[in-house]
Design a protein around this motif. Structure first.
Motif, short mmCIF file in Angstrom:
data_model
loop_
_atom_site.label_atom_id
_atom_site.label_comp_id
_atom_site.label_asym_id
_atom_site.label_seq_id
_atom_site.Cartn_x
_atom_site.Cartn_y
_atom_site.Cartn_z
N MET A 156 0.84 -1.19 0.00
CA MET A 156 0.00 0.00 0.00
C MET A 156 0.88 1.25 0.00
N VAL A 157 0.55 2.20 -0.87
CA VAL A 157 1.35 3.41 -0.98
C VAL A 157 0.95 4.39 0.13
N GLU A 158 1.95 4.84 0.87
CA GLU A 158 1.67 5.79 1.96
C GLU A 158 1.47 7.18 1.39
N ARG A 159 0.41 7.85 1.82
CA ARG A 159 0.09 9.18 1.32
C ARG A 159 0.64 10.23 2.27
N SER A 160 1.41 11.15 1.72
CA SER A 160 2.00 12.22 2.51
C SER A 160 1.43 13.55 2.03
N PRO A 161 1.02 14.43 2.96
CA PRO A 161 0.51 15.74 2.55
C PRO A 161 1.54 16.52 1.74
N LEU A 162 2.81 16.44 2.13
CA LEU A 162 3.84 17.17 1.40
C LEU A 162 4.01 16.61 -0.01
N LEU A 163 3.99 15.28 -0.12
CA LEU A 163 4.11 14.67 -1.44
C LEU A 163 2.92 15.00 -2.33
N SER A 164 1.73 15.01 -1.75
CA SER A 164 0.53 15.38 -2.51
C SER A 164 0.61 16.82 -2.98
N PHE A 165 1.11 17.69 -2.12
CA PHE A 165 1.24 19.11 -2.49
C PHE A 165 2.18 19.27 -3.69
N PHE A 166 3.33 18.62 -3.63
CA PHE A 166 4.30 18.77 -4.71
C PHE A 166 3.81 18.11 -6.00
N SER A 167 3.11 16.99 -5.88
CA SER A 167 2.58 16.35 -7.09
C SER A 167 1.53 17.22 -7.75
N HIS A 168 0.66 17.84 -6.94
CA HIS A 168 -0.34 18.74 -7.51
C HIS A 168 0.31 20.00 -8.06
N LEU A 169 1.36 20.48 -7.40
CA LEU A 169 2.06 21.67 -7.89
C LEU A 169 2.68 21.40 -9.25
N ILE A 170 3.32 20.24 -9.40
CA ILE A 170 3.92 19.89 -10.70
C ILE A 170 2.84 19.77 -11.76
N MET A 171 1.68 19.17 -11.40
CA MET A 171 0.60 19.03 -12.37
C MET A 171 0.07 20.40 -12.80
N VAL A 172 -0.10 21.32 -11.85
CA VAL A 172 -0.59 22.65 -12.18
C VAL A 172 0.42 23.39 -13.06
N LEU A 173 1.70 23.27 -12.73
CA LEU A 173 2.72 23.92 -13.55
C LEU A 173 2.71 23.35 -14.97
N GLY A 174 2.53 22.04 -15.09
CA GLY A 174 2.46 21.44 -16.42
C GLY A 174 1.28 21.96 -17.22
N VAL A 175 0.11 22.09 -16.56
CA VAL A 175 -1.07 22.62 -17.24
C VAL A 175 -0.83 24.05 -17.69
N ILE A 176 -0.19 24.86 -16.84
CA ILE A 176 0.09 26.25 -17.20
C ILE A 176 1.03 26.33 -18.39
N ILE A 177 2.08 25.50 -18.36
CA ILE A 177 3.05 25.52 -19.46
C ILE A 177 2.40 25.12 -20.78
N VAL A 178 1.53 24.11 -20.73
CA VAL A 178 0.86 23.67 -21.95
C VAL A 178 -0.25 24.64 -22.37
N GLY A 179 -0.98 25.17 -21.39
CA GLY A 179 -2.15 25.97 -21.70
C GLY A 179 -1.87 27.43 -22.02
N PHE A 180 -0.74 27.96 -21.53
CA PHE A 180 -0.49 29.40 -21.73
C PHE A 180 -0.37 29.79 -23.20
N PRO A 181 0.35 29.02 -24.04
CA PRO A 181 0.36 29.38 -25.47
C PRO A 181 -1.03 29.36 -26.10
N LEU A 182 -1.88 28.42 -25.67
CA LEU A 182 -3.24 28.39 -26.20
C LEU A 182 -4.02 29.63 -25.76
#
Length: 282
Positions: A1-27
């Motif tokens: 079972m994968v242990e869920r960490s609040p810090l890890l969740s924060f960074f994973s969501h931060l990376i996802m948001v940054l990826g969306v911004i990088i892809v979506g900003f030119p559009l």
């Protein structure tokens, strides 16, 4: 079972948001540019909020304008791209299904050689085949036509190979049961193999539709009339020389409109597409 960490969740969501911004900003910039006049776009700095020229720009794009480059209506170009993509997609899937069916379930001389001849075409770059293919299309008078845009592209060694590998996993018991029930080869193909292949067909449909929609090199060679430009070629033809000589708002609007059909296909068929790629029941 994968242990869920609040810090890890924060960074994973931060990376996802940054990826969306990088892809979506030119559009977003393309959309903003499509709502301004050409004079506003070439200003420094360029506006970063939508303007008030939205309807005028998209009307000029859809129904044609009088810019320095191509002024063909985008609605016509998108229709040509849609028809070409659908013919290429359906043709590739149909031919690949039938050829894979023949390679797996029929015995005929030089069957292995036929398969390897099909497979070897994967190793030939497009540039090697495009000259002779253009010569044939030109000789047959298929330039500036739907036939010229689609027929040379409807054979697919990749799809044939994928369907062949899938057909090899079909249990022999199904073949025997169909033979006992009196089903002929085409009945077995239509009632058994095609339904079993529906997830693979859906996945290939998405891939091949995007492939057909985004064709650039081949339509660039076989279309010389604005009446037969697909939308990808139309975008290139709209751009004249020099930054100040182009209606960049219309160009950006055309680029955004060109993204809508493939995006809609991916969104509508996402579940089937993913299932066709990762289905473990095959």
């Amino acid at each position: 079972m994968v242990e869920r960490s609040p810090l890890l969740s924060f960074f994973s969501h931060l990376i996802m948001v940054l990826g969306v911004i990088i892809v979506g900003f030119p559009l977003y910039l393309a959309f903003v540019a499509s709502t301004h006049t050409p004079q506003d776009i070439i200003q420094v700095p360029m506006p970063l909020v939508p303007g008030s020229n939205f309807w005028e720009t998209y009307k000029a794009a859809l129904f044609g304008g009088s810019g320095p480059g191509s002024s063909a209506p985008v609605a016509r170009m998108m229709w040509i791209s849609f028809v070409s993509a659908m013919v290429i997609t359906v043709g590739k899937i149909a031919i690949s299904l039938l050829s894979a069916f023949a390679l797996v379930y029929f015995r005929f001389p030089f069957k292995k050689i036929c398969f390897w001849l099909i497979f070897v075409t994967l190793m030939l770059p497009v540039e090697v085949r495009i000259g002779p293919t253009y010569e044939v299309v030109s000789t047959l008078g298929m330039l500036n036509s739907y036939a010229g845009l689609t027929i040379p592209l409807i054979a697919s060694a990749t799809a044939t190979f994928l369907f062949r590998q899938f057909f090899l996993t079909v249990p022999d018991e199904l073949v025997e049961a169909a033979r006992i029930d009196g089903a002929g080869p085409m009945r077995f193909f239509k009632d058994v193999l095609v339904p079993l292949s529906k997830t693979s067909i859906a996945a290939l449909f998405v891939i091949q539709f995007i492939y057909g929609w985004n064709q650039y090199l081949w339509p660039l060679l076989v279309t010389t009339s604005e009446d037969m430009y697909p939308v990808v070629i139309g975008i290139k033809r709209m751009v004249a020389s020099g930054d100040t000589g182009n209606d960049w708002n219309v160009v950006m609007a055309t680029a955004l409109l060109a993204m809508l059909p493939p995006a809609a296909v991916v969104i509508l068929m996402q579940r089937w597409f993913v299932k066709g790629l990762v289905d473990t029941e095959k």
